[in-house]
Design an enzyme around this catalytic site. Structure first.
Site, PDB file in Angstrom:
ATOM      1  N   SER A 122       0.810  -1.219   0.000  1.00 29.34           N
ATOM      2  CA  SER A 122       0.000   0.000   0.000  1.00 29.34           C
ATOM      3  C   SER A 122       0.845   1.271   0.000  1.00 29.34           C
ATOM      4  O   SER A 122       0.323   2.359  -0.188  1.00 29.34           O
ATOM      5  CB  SER A 122      -0.965   0.005   1.181  1.00 29.34           C
ATOM      6  OG  SER A 122      -0.268   0.286   2.366  1.00 29.34           O
ATOM      7  N   LYS A 131       1.555   4.212   6.965  1.00 31.26           N
ATOM      8  CA  LYS A 131       0.750   5.072   6.091  1.00 31.26           C
ATOM      9  C   LYS A 131       1.274   6.501   6.177  1.00 31.26           C
ATOM     10  O   LYS A 131       2.077   6.839   7.046  1.00 31.26           O
ATOM     11  CB  LYS A 131      -0.714   5.078   6.546  1.00 31.26           C
ATOM     12  CG  LYS A 131      -1.472   3.781   6.355  1.00 31.26           C
ATOM     13  CD  LYS A 131      -1.909   3.609   4.925  1.00 31.26           C
ATOM     14  CE  LYS A 131      -2.735   2.351   4.756  1.00 31.26           C
ATOM     15  NZ  LYS A 131      -2.001   1.127   5.071  1.00 31.26           N
TER      16      LYS A 131
END
Lengths: 453, 143
Positions: free
Chosen positions: B64, B101
């Protein structure tokens, strides 16, 4: 002035840093071989798990209350400890590392101590994720007590004033406030007052710290001891115990283990005792001491059914020694004496006692060499014991870690890797070492990799 | 979601730096004319670690953060001493699990953004907590 910084439920806190899902869950860390609880989170304490509680006795809580048990990962705790100590040292001018999770700091020229202590605490929490409590006092005993108050105020609201939670500075309080705190604290919580003395004090109707400090020092010395008078003085703010920045050499070195599976035969016991003695001897040489006696013990588990057996023996050495060979032959003599077949032994250990410094040597008339000491080395035409020891030390480093054949248990250790393979074995020509290890094998135990356990 | 293998945050070994020599070996006989121009070796620990006590390594699992240059199996250097700010790549704890993230903190909105169009952002509902564990300062790739 002194401060004491102490990690809350240190082992559990270390595990939680790397497994955040354990946050808020009842968590315990188990000793070697998953024997008993050696650290408990607040939630586990609330479930009634005691310090040293055998794992099988609380195992049912795993299902019924969601208790999580982890095998101790001492390599991880050691690393986190050194990080914590390094950050903690910024608070004071000098530091004494008292145990893996606590250190004393000498505060001689530190202004605005309480605020700085709060900042240090916040920094440790952010940088490494370990919650701590700080106690500050005129003396080390006061600092210890202040630390206890800071912890209690933090974990049990209502026990002490909430503003003392996490950081408690006894020095900035008034005499009346201090007495109030002393009155609310059990005498057994004072550093240096153990279970027996606190029992004696309570029988004399001295129940709280306040009762104790209101005695006259002469009474304390007369009715109890001069050591207790020192504690009394420390509580009154007269410093009697200094910081030990360089740790004093140990007076005894012990290496003991619980086995993962019961052991009945002599051979695995010999292997275990070899391992324990070699490790203890390494520590002995590291602090430059010689041992005069070695204690060997074996026993069964009182928690298992079957016949019980517990024996120990102290074997004196002809001369104080630190070489593994002398210590081993004494340990084996002891082990053979106390070993009886037919029992499920669960624990064994060796303790090196009566230690003296290598720099001090007792001279003697030449009684000749004994078999247990230098004789064996001479007989085998090995001229210098020292290089041999160095080689053995290298060998044990080379083969020790992860090559143990003793039955051990570690049901759920966090598999953290501390250092890579090539850093730990730098500069050790492995082929040469292996050859050396096999040429100089000692009876009755070979020093090659298989027997060195 | 990109979950870190929580078995893998590796406490960094300090004090045993890996040396990268910037100077060729020694020759016997003739003194090296380069002797006067010796360089200090580069210490990778110095380059990658600002706060030794607060630095940990983690191995990344998942894709991701691919657009931010962090791929599956890469090792990231995480510094817990740095204050998390808008735009920084962070290791966060969401529902008890680690995730890597980009932190988004603007106009009253708090969310964790993936650096890969195939992955949705993590937006927080009432009662969910976001805890930033540390800030990613560099990424080590081994080929």
């Amino acid at each position: 002035m002194f401060a004491l910084i102490d990690g809350n439920n240190f082992y559990c806190s270390c595990e939680r840093v790397f497994q955040p899902r354990l946050q808020g869950k009842p968590l315990i860390c188990l000793s070697n071989n998953d024997g008993c609880a050696i650290a408990r989170s607040e939630e586990a304490k609330a479930l009634g798990v005691k310090m040293g509680h055998p794992w099988f006795q609380v195992k049912h809580l795993e299902k019924s209350a969601g208790l999580v048990a982890l095998s101790a990962n001492f390599a991880l705790y050691g690393d986190m400890s050194s990080r914590m100590m390094s950050l903690a040292s910024e608070l004071g001018d000098s530091q004494e590392i008292y145990s893996i999770d606590e250190c004393f700091l000498g505060l001689y020229r530190t202004p605005d101590v309480t605020q700085r202590a709060r900042n240090t605490r916040a920094k440790i929490l952010q940088w490494i994720g370990i919650p701590t409590c700080v106690g500050i006092g005129q003396t080390k005993t006061q600092a210890k007590l202040a630390n206890y108050i800071a912890k209690q105020a933090d974990r049990k609201p209502g026990s002490y004033p909430p503003r003392l939670a996490q950081v408690c500075n006894l020095v900035e309080l008034t005499e009346r406030q201090r007495m109030y705190l002393f009155g609310a604290t059990d005498i057994g919580e004072v550093w240096g007052i153990g279970r027996r003395i606190s029992q004696q004090l309570k029988e004399a109707n001295i129940k709280t710290v306040q009762d104790f400090v209101q005695l006259a020092p002469a009474t304390v010395r007369k009715r109890f001891s001069v050591v207790l008078e020192r504690t009394w003085r420390e509580l009154h703010g007269q410093s009697c115990i200094d910081l030990e920045e360089i740790p004093a050499p140990k007076k005894e070195i012990a290496h003991t283990r619980t086995f993962g599976q019961p052991v009945r035969e002599l051979q695995p016991l010999i292997e275990a005792i070899t391992e324990f003695t070699s490790r203890a001897a390494e520590k002995l040489r590291k602090q430059q001491s010689l041992a005069s006696e070695i204690l060997v013990f074996i026993h069964t588990s009182k928690h298992r059914p079957g016949p019980q057996y517990a024996r120990s023996i102290t074997v004196p050495l002809v001369r104080p020694a630190s070489d593994t060979n002398s210590l081993l032959s004494a340990a084996f003599r002891g082990l053979r004496t106390i070993y009886t077949p037919g029992y499920d032994l669960i624990k064994a250990g060796v303790i090196l006692m009566n230690l003296s410094s290598t720099h001090v040597q007792q001279t003697e008339l030449d009684f000749g060499s004994s078999m247990s000491d230098r004789g064996r080395l001479r007989k085998r035409k090995i001229k210098h014991a020292k290089p041999l020891l160095t080689q053995m030390f290298d060998c044990s480093w080379h083969f020790h870690h992860g090559n143990c054949n003793c039955p051990t248990l570690a049901k759920c250790r966090t598999p953290l890797q501390i250092e890579s393979q090539n850093t730990s074995r730098a500069n050790q020509p492995s082929a040469v070492l292996t050859a050396t290890a096999r040429t100089h094998a000692f009876p009755p135990v070979e020093y090659g990799p298989p027997a060195a356990c | 979601m990109l979950i870190l293998d929580y078995n893998q945050p590796v406490p960094v070994q300090i004090g045993q730096p890996i040396f990268v020599p910037l100077y060729s070996g020694v020759r016997a006989g003739f003194p090296s004319p380069a002797d006067d121009f010796l360089l200090k070796r580069i210490d990778l620990s110095d380059e990658l670690i600002k706060h030794p006590e607060a630095t940990f390594l983690m191995r990344i699992k998942g894709h991701s953060m691919a657009m931010a240059g962090i791929d599956d199996r890469d090792i990231v250097v995480v510094d817990k001493a740095i204050t998390p700010e808008h735009g920084k790549i962070v290791i966060a704890c969401v529902d008890g699990e680690f995730t890597c993230k980009q932190l988004y903190l603007q106009d009253g909105v708090t969310k964790l953004r993936a650096a890969n169009p195939d992955y949705a952002d993590l937006v927080f509902k009432d009662g969910q907590t976001l805890e930033v564990w540390g800030v990613v300062t560099s990424c080590i790739k081994q080929f």
